[in-house]
Design a protein around this motif. Structure first.
Motif, PDB file in Angstrom:
ATOM      1  N   PHE A 176     -14.606  78.493  44.702  1.00  0.00           N
ATOM      2  CA  PHE A 176     -13.263  78.472  46.207  1.00  0.00           C
ATOM      3  C   PHE A 176     -13.365  78.611  47.292  1.00  0.00           C
ATOM      4  N   SER A 177     -13.759  80.193  48.042  1.00  0.00           N
ATOM      5  CA  SER A 177     -14.283  80.656  49.390  1.00  0.00           C
ATOM      6  C   SER A 177     -14.630  78.799  50.167  1.00  0.00           C
ATOM      7  N   HIS A 178     -15.960  78.751  49.879  1.00  0.00           N
ATOM      8  CA  HIS A 178     -16.841  77.476  50.047  1.00  0.00           C
ATOM      9  C   HIS A 178     -15.987  76.310  49.924  1.00  0.00           C
ATOM     10  N   GLY A 179     -15.501  75.900  49.393  1.00  0.00           N
ATOM     11  CA  GLY A 179     -14.464  74.467  48.997  1.00  0.00           C
ATOM     12  C   GLY A 179     -13.755  75.046  50.075  1.00  0.00           C
ATOM     13  N   PHE A 180     -12.731  76.157  50.027  1.00  0.00           N
ATOM     14  CA  PHE A 180     -11.622  75.776  51.269  1.00  0.00           C
ATOM     15  C   PHE A 180     -12.202  75.297  52.764  1.00  0.00           C
ATOM     16  N   ASP A 181     -13.335  76.383  52.595  1.00  0.00           N
ATOM     17  CA  ASP A 181     -13.837  76.318  53.906  1.00  0.00           C
ATOM     18  C   ASP A 181     -14.561  75.013  54.173  1.00  0.00           C
ATOM     19  N   LEU A 182     -15.072  74.062  53.341  1.00  0.00           N
ATOM     20  CA  LEU A 182     -14.964  72.531  53.303  1.00  0.00           C
ATOM     21  C   LEU A 182     -14.264  72.020  54.572  1.00  0.00           C
ATOM     22  N   VAL A 183     -12.772  72.103  53.084  1.00  0.00           N
ATOM     23  CA  VAL A 183     -12.248  71.889  53.049  1.00  0.00           C
ATOM     24  C   VAL A 183     -11.064  71.680  55.197  1.00  0.00           C
ATOM     25  N   LEU A 184     -11.471  73.031  55.445  1.00  0.00           N
ATOM     26  CA  LEU A 184     -11.025  73.422  56.965  1.00  0.00           C
ATOM     27  C   LEU A 184     -11.866  72.708  57.863  1.00  0.00           C
ATOM     28  N   GLY A 185     -13.309  72.858  57.630  1.00  0.00           N
ATOM     29  CA  GLY A 185     -14.047  72.099  58.648  1.00  0.00           C
ATOM     30  C   GLY A 185     -13.852  70.482  58.765  1.00  0.00           C
ATOM     31  N   VAL A 186     -12.969  70.617  57.924  1.00  0.00           N
ATOM     32  CA  VAL A 186     -12.728  68.797  58.041  1.00  0.00           C
ATOM     33  C   VAL A 186     -11.335  68.746  58.432  1.00  0.00           C
ATOM     34  N   TYR A 301      -7.902  69.828  45.668  1.00  0.00           N
ATOM     35  CA  TYR A 301      -7.902  70.833  43.887  1.00  0.00           C
ATOM     36  C   TYR A 301      -8.688  71.597  44.544  1.00  0.00           C
ATOM     37  N   CYS A 302      -8.865  73.025  43.726  1.00  0.00           N
ATOM     38  CA  CYS A 302      -9.998  73.389  44.228  1.00  0.00           C
ATOM     39  C   CYS A 302      -9.946  74.630  42.709  1.00  0.00           C
ATOM     40  N   GLY A 303     -11.341  74.589  42.149  1.00  0.00           N
ATOM     41  CA  GLY A 303     -11.583  75.578  40.874  1.00  0.00           C
ATOM     42  C   GLY A 303     -13.036  75.990  41.168  1.00  0.00           C
ATOM     43  N   ALA A 310     -18.276  84.427  36.017  1.00  0.00           N
ATOM     44  CA  ALA A 310     -18.794  85.618  36.759  1.00  0.00           C
ATOM     45  C   ALA A 310     -18.840  84.732  37.948  1.00  0.00           C
ATOM     46  N   SER A 311     -18.289  85.650  38.688  1.00  0.00           N
ATOM     47  CA  SER A 311     -18.165  85.255  40.330  1.00  0.00           C
ATOM     48  C   SER A 311     -19.376  85.571  40.969  1.00  0.00           C
ATOM     49  N   GLY A 312     -20.907  85.375  40.699  1.00  0.00           N
ATOM     50  CA  GLY A 312     -21.867  86.326  41.472  1.00  0.00           C
ATOM     51  C   GLY A 312     -22.493  84.155  40.349  1.00  0.00           C
ATOM     52  N   VAL A 313     -21.817  83.710  39.467  1.00  0.00           N
ATOM     53  CA  VAL A 313     -22.171  82.462  39.551  1.00  0.00           C
ATOM     54  C   VAL A 313     -22.213  81.438  40.413  1.00  0.00           C
ATOM     55  N   ARG A 314     -21.156  81.696  41.959  1.00  0.00           N
ATOM     56  CA  ARG A 314     -21.204  81.168  43.090  1.00  0.00           C
ATOM     57  C   ARG A 314     -21.207  78.958  42.403  1.00  0.00           C
ATOM     58  N   LEU A 315     -20.125  78.812  42.079  1.00  0.00           N
ATOM     59  CA  LEU A 315     -19.878  77.750  41.710  1.00  0.00           C
ATOM     60  C   LEU A 315     -18.484  77.574  41.220  1.00  0.00           C
ATOM     61  N   GLY A 316     -17.672  76.078  42.299  1.00  0.00           N
ATOM     62  CA  GLY A 316     -17.324  75.378  41.887  1.00  0.00           C
ATOM     63  C   GLY A 316     -16.610  74.332  42.290  1.00  0.00           C
ATOM     64  N   TRP A 317     -15.613  73.920  42.630  1.00  0.00           N
ATOM     65  CA  TRP A 317     -15.661  71.963  42.436  1.00  0.00           C
ATOM     66  C   TRP A 317     -14.040  72.105  43.168  1.00  0.00           C
ATOM     67  N   LEU A 318     -13.679  70.671  43.752  1.00  0.00           N
ATOM     68  CA  LEU A 318     -13.013  70.018  44.480  1.00  0.00           C
ATOM     69  C   LEU A 318     -12.086  68.715  43.541  1.00  0.00           C
ATOM     70  N   ALA A 319     -11.840  68.481  43.659  1.00  0.00           N
ATOM     71  CA  ALA A 319     -10.679  67.198  43.025  1.00  0.00           C
ATOM     72  C   ALA A 319     -10.157  66.626  44.555  1.00  0.00           C
ATOM     73  N   VAL A 320     -10.448  65.668  45.725  1.00  0.00           N
ATOM     74  CA  VAL A 320      -9.968  65.915  46.660  1.00  0.00           C
ATOM     75  C   VAL A 320      -9.504  64.276  46.811  1.00  0.00           C
ATOM     76  N   PRO A 321      -8.238  63.828  48.026  1.00  0.00           N
ATOM     77  CA  PRO A 321      -7.589  63.064  48.122  1.00  0.00           C
ATOM     78  C   PRO A 321      -8.885  62.207  48.263  1.00  0.00           C
ATOM     79  N   PRO A 322      -8.830  60.661  47.675  1.00  0.00           N
ATOM     80  CA  PRO A 322      -9.892  59.065  48.167  1.00  0.00           C
ATOM     81  C   PRO A 322     -10.182  59.590  49.779  1.00  0.00           C
ATOM     82  N   GLN A 323      -9.381  59.579  50.612  1.00  0.00           N
ATOM     83  CA  GLN A 323      -9.543  59.419  52.180  1.00  0.00           C
ATOM     84  C   GLN A 323      -9.910  60.620  53.307  1.00  0.00           C
ATOM     85  N   LEU A 324     -10.373  61.355  51.905  1.00  0.00           N
ATOM     86  CA  LEU A 324     -10.861  62.519  52.523  1.00  0.00           C
ATOM     87  C   LEU A 324     -12.755  62.692  52.341  1.00  0.00           C
TER      88      LEU A 324
END
Ligand SMILES: Cc1ncc(COP(=O)(O)O)c(C=O)c1O
Length: 468
Positions: A176-186, A301-303, A310-324
């Protein structure tokens, strides 16, 4: 000798949209991180720097305050402000209570039981990935991730969470935190420099916004979830929410609020960032569908695998609106490029073998038993407490009668070997009048230790009350 504004080389551009304060902060942070400003070096006085840069002194005072809070600078009475000996990257939070010699029961929230990690299944998936991963996939990857994994995630989300997305709009990331940061950057680059978060709410997004120099408003949560009427009173056009299991109250965002939230996002031409962190664990009713399924054009959406595996796996996903999709891809080219293809291929094999479903079926039973044990122990030892958020996840919010000192309870509990998190950690601005409470994570506490932990906690509540 101290530095002058000239030595700082702050890249300062009045034509940029970024505020002057943030530019000063960024410039100083960079100078310290790169070692250009060494520990112990005095920075110019706020008055001198303001005069040199031709800005108000308030701009410099606020920038210095932020860097002091982050640990980059220290202010000493009479000695001015100097670069800290050991600059810290994390914003400073409240000082933590003294660590006890032994923590007997760790109820800190957000921690799944790492003993339950499906090592054998993961090892099988890893071997299978190594056998089948095409050599070309060991090169730099599509920033969105391997098509095979994006396809598997899109299917999984549609089936398990009711999302409406396709593999083209899925972006594999490091949680999540990485996905959120990517979204924030944009979004930041598109002028969204003011966002809203839930109050009470998970502190991660607040800290990430602060670290980027973005502002945020806390918006109240009630029994139906985020109050959209209060959201409308803010300047934000982007909001972070946890609709399936609000963190930390556990409330499900009601159908009416979901509609209101989407209407708001459309009206302000904004976005809802849906943090679906622990929705896989729902015990007492059918899974609550993701908000994304209602408005795929407005919901990001962030999963994450942090709660299921485990949080050490460091794996998640975003499902984003097509325009993003394209802006995020472009941004990611500039940052980490993509997620490890070896990790992605392993997870794809893990999903294809049905191992995530199997793991969820197994762990759901275990966490439900632990949840039941917490409820029984609370009724037995802390009948004056009100638990909420018990139908899902791995945490329960326990509120206490008004007048009890929450901090005193948490510290007393720690002193006798029990760790819990105070509700204040979830508040953007804790106030004296707040209802006292604690968040108890039972994910990594075996059912047979729960009773002992809650009993100790009840003792801490008694002792904290007696000290008043
Ligand atoms: C509300 C919430 N969202 C997301 C996360 C997970 O973040 P990540 O995927 O970066 O580990 C947590 C972890 O505690 C959380 O409590």
């Amino acid at each position: 000798m101290g530095t002058t504004a000239r030595d700082l080389f702050i890249a300062f551009d009045r034509s940029r949209r970024r505020s002057l304060r943030v530019q000063v902060e960024d410039g100083l942070r960079e100078a310290i991180r790169s070692g250009r400003l060494r520990a112990g070096t005095a920075v110019p006085s706020t008055r001198a720097l303001a005069a040199d840069l031709e800005v108000t002194r308030k701009v410099i005072v606020e920038a210095y305050d932020q860097l002091v809070a982050e640990g980059y600078l220290v202010s000493r009475r009479g000695a001015g402000t100097v670069v800290n000996q050991a600059p810290q990257r994390r914003p400073r939070t409240r000082p933590s209570p003294t660590e006890p010699a032994t923590v007997k029961v760790d109820f800190r929230p957000g921690r799944p039981d790492l003993q339950l990690f499906p090592r054998a299944a993961w090892a099988r998936a890893s071997r299978s990935a190594m056998r089948t991963l095409p050599t070309r996939d060991l090169a730099y990857d599509d920033p969105r991730g391997l098509p095979v994994l994006r396809g598997a995630i899109a299917d999984y989300l549609a089936r398990a969470r009711g999302t409406r997305t396709d593999p083209e709009s899925v972006i594999v990331c490091a949680g999540f935190s990485h996905g959120f940061d990517l979204v924030l950057g944009v979004l930041d680059a598109r002028g969204h420099d003011w966002m809203a978060v839930e109050d009470p709410g998970y502190a991660g997004p607040r800290r990430q916004l602060a670290a980027r120099g973005l502002r945020c408003d806390g918006v109240a949560v009630d029994g139906d979830g985020l109050r959209v009427d209060a959201l409308r009173r803010t300047a934000a056009r982007v909001v972070h929410v946890t609709p399936a299991h609000q963190s930390p109250t556990g409330v499900v965002l009601s159908a009416e609020r979901r509609q209101q939230l989407i209407t708001w996002a459309r009206e302000v031409d904004g976005y809802v960032i849906e943090d679906d962190y622990d929705a896989e664990y729902r015990y007492d009713r059918r899974p609550v569908g993701a908000l994304q399924g209602v408005a795929p054009d407005r919901v990001i959406y962030c999963g994450t695998t942090s709660k299921t595996l485990a949080s050490g796996v460091r794996l998640g996903w975003l499902a984003v609106p097509p325009q993003l999709v394209d802006p995020i891809v472009a941004w990611r080219h500039l940052t980490d490029g993509s997620t490890s293809t070896i990790l992605q291929a392993t997870f794809a094999a893990f999903l294809a073998a049905g191992d995530l479903d199997r793991h969820l079926r197994r762990t759901r039973r275990i966490y439900r038993d632990r949840r039941d044990a917490v409820m029984t122990a609370l009724r037995r030892w802390l009948p004056q407490a009100t638990p909420s958020g018990v139908s899902a996840g791995q945490n329960v919010l326990v509120t206490l009668p008004a007048g009890i000192n929450e901090q005193a309870v948490v510290q007393r509990a720690l002193a006798i070997g029990v760790r819990v998190e105070p509700l204040a950690d979830y508040r953007p601005r804790p106030a004296r009048s707040d209802i006292p409470g604690m968040v108890l994570g039972y994910g990594s506490v075996p059912a047979d230790k729960v009773d002992h932990g809650v009993r100790l906690l009840a003792r801490a509540v008694d002792e904290a009350g007696a000290e008043r």
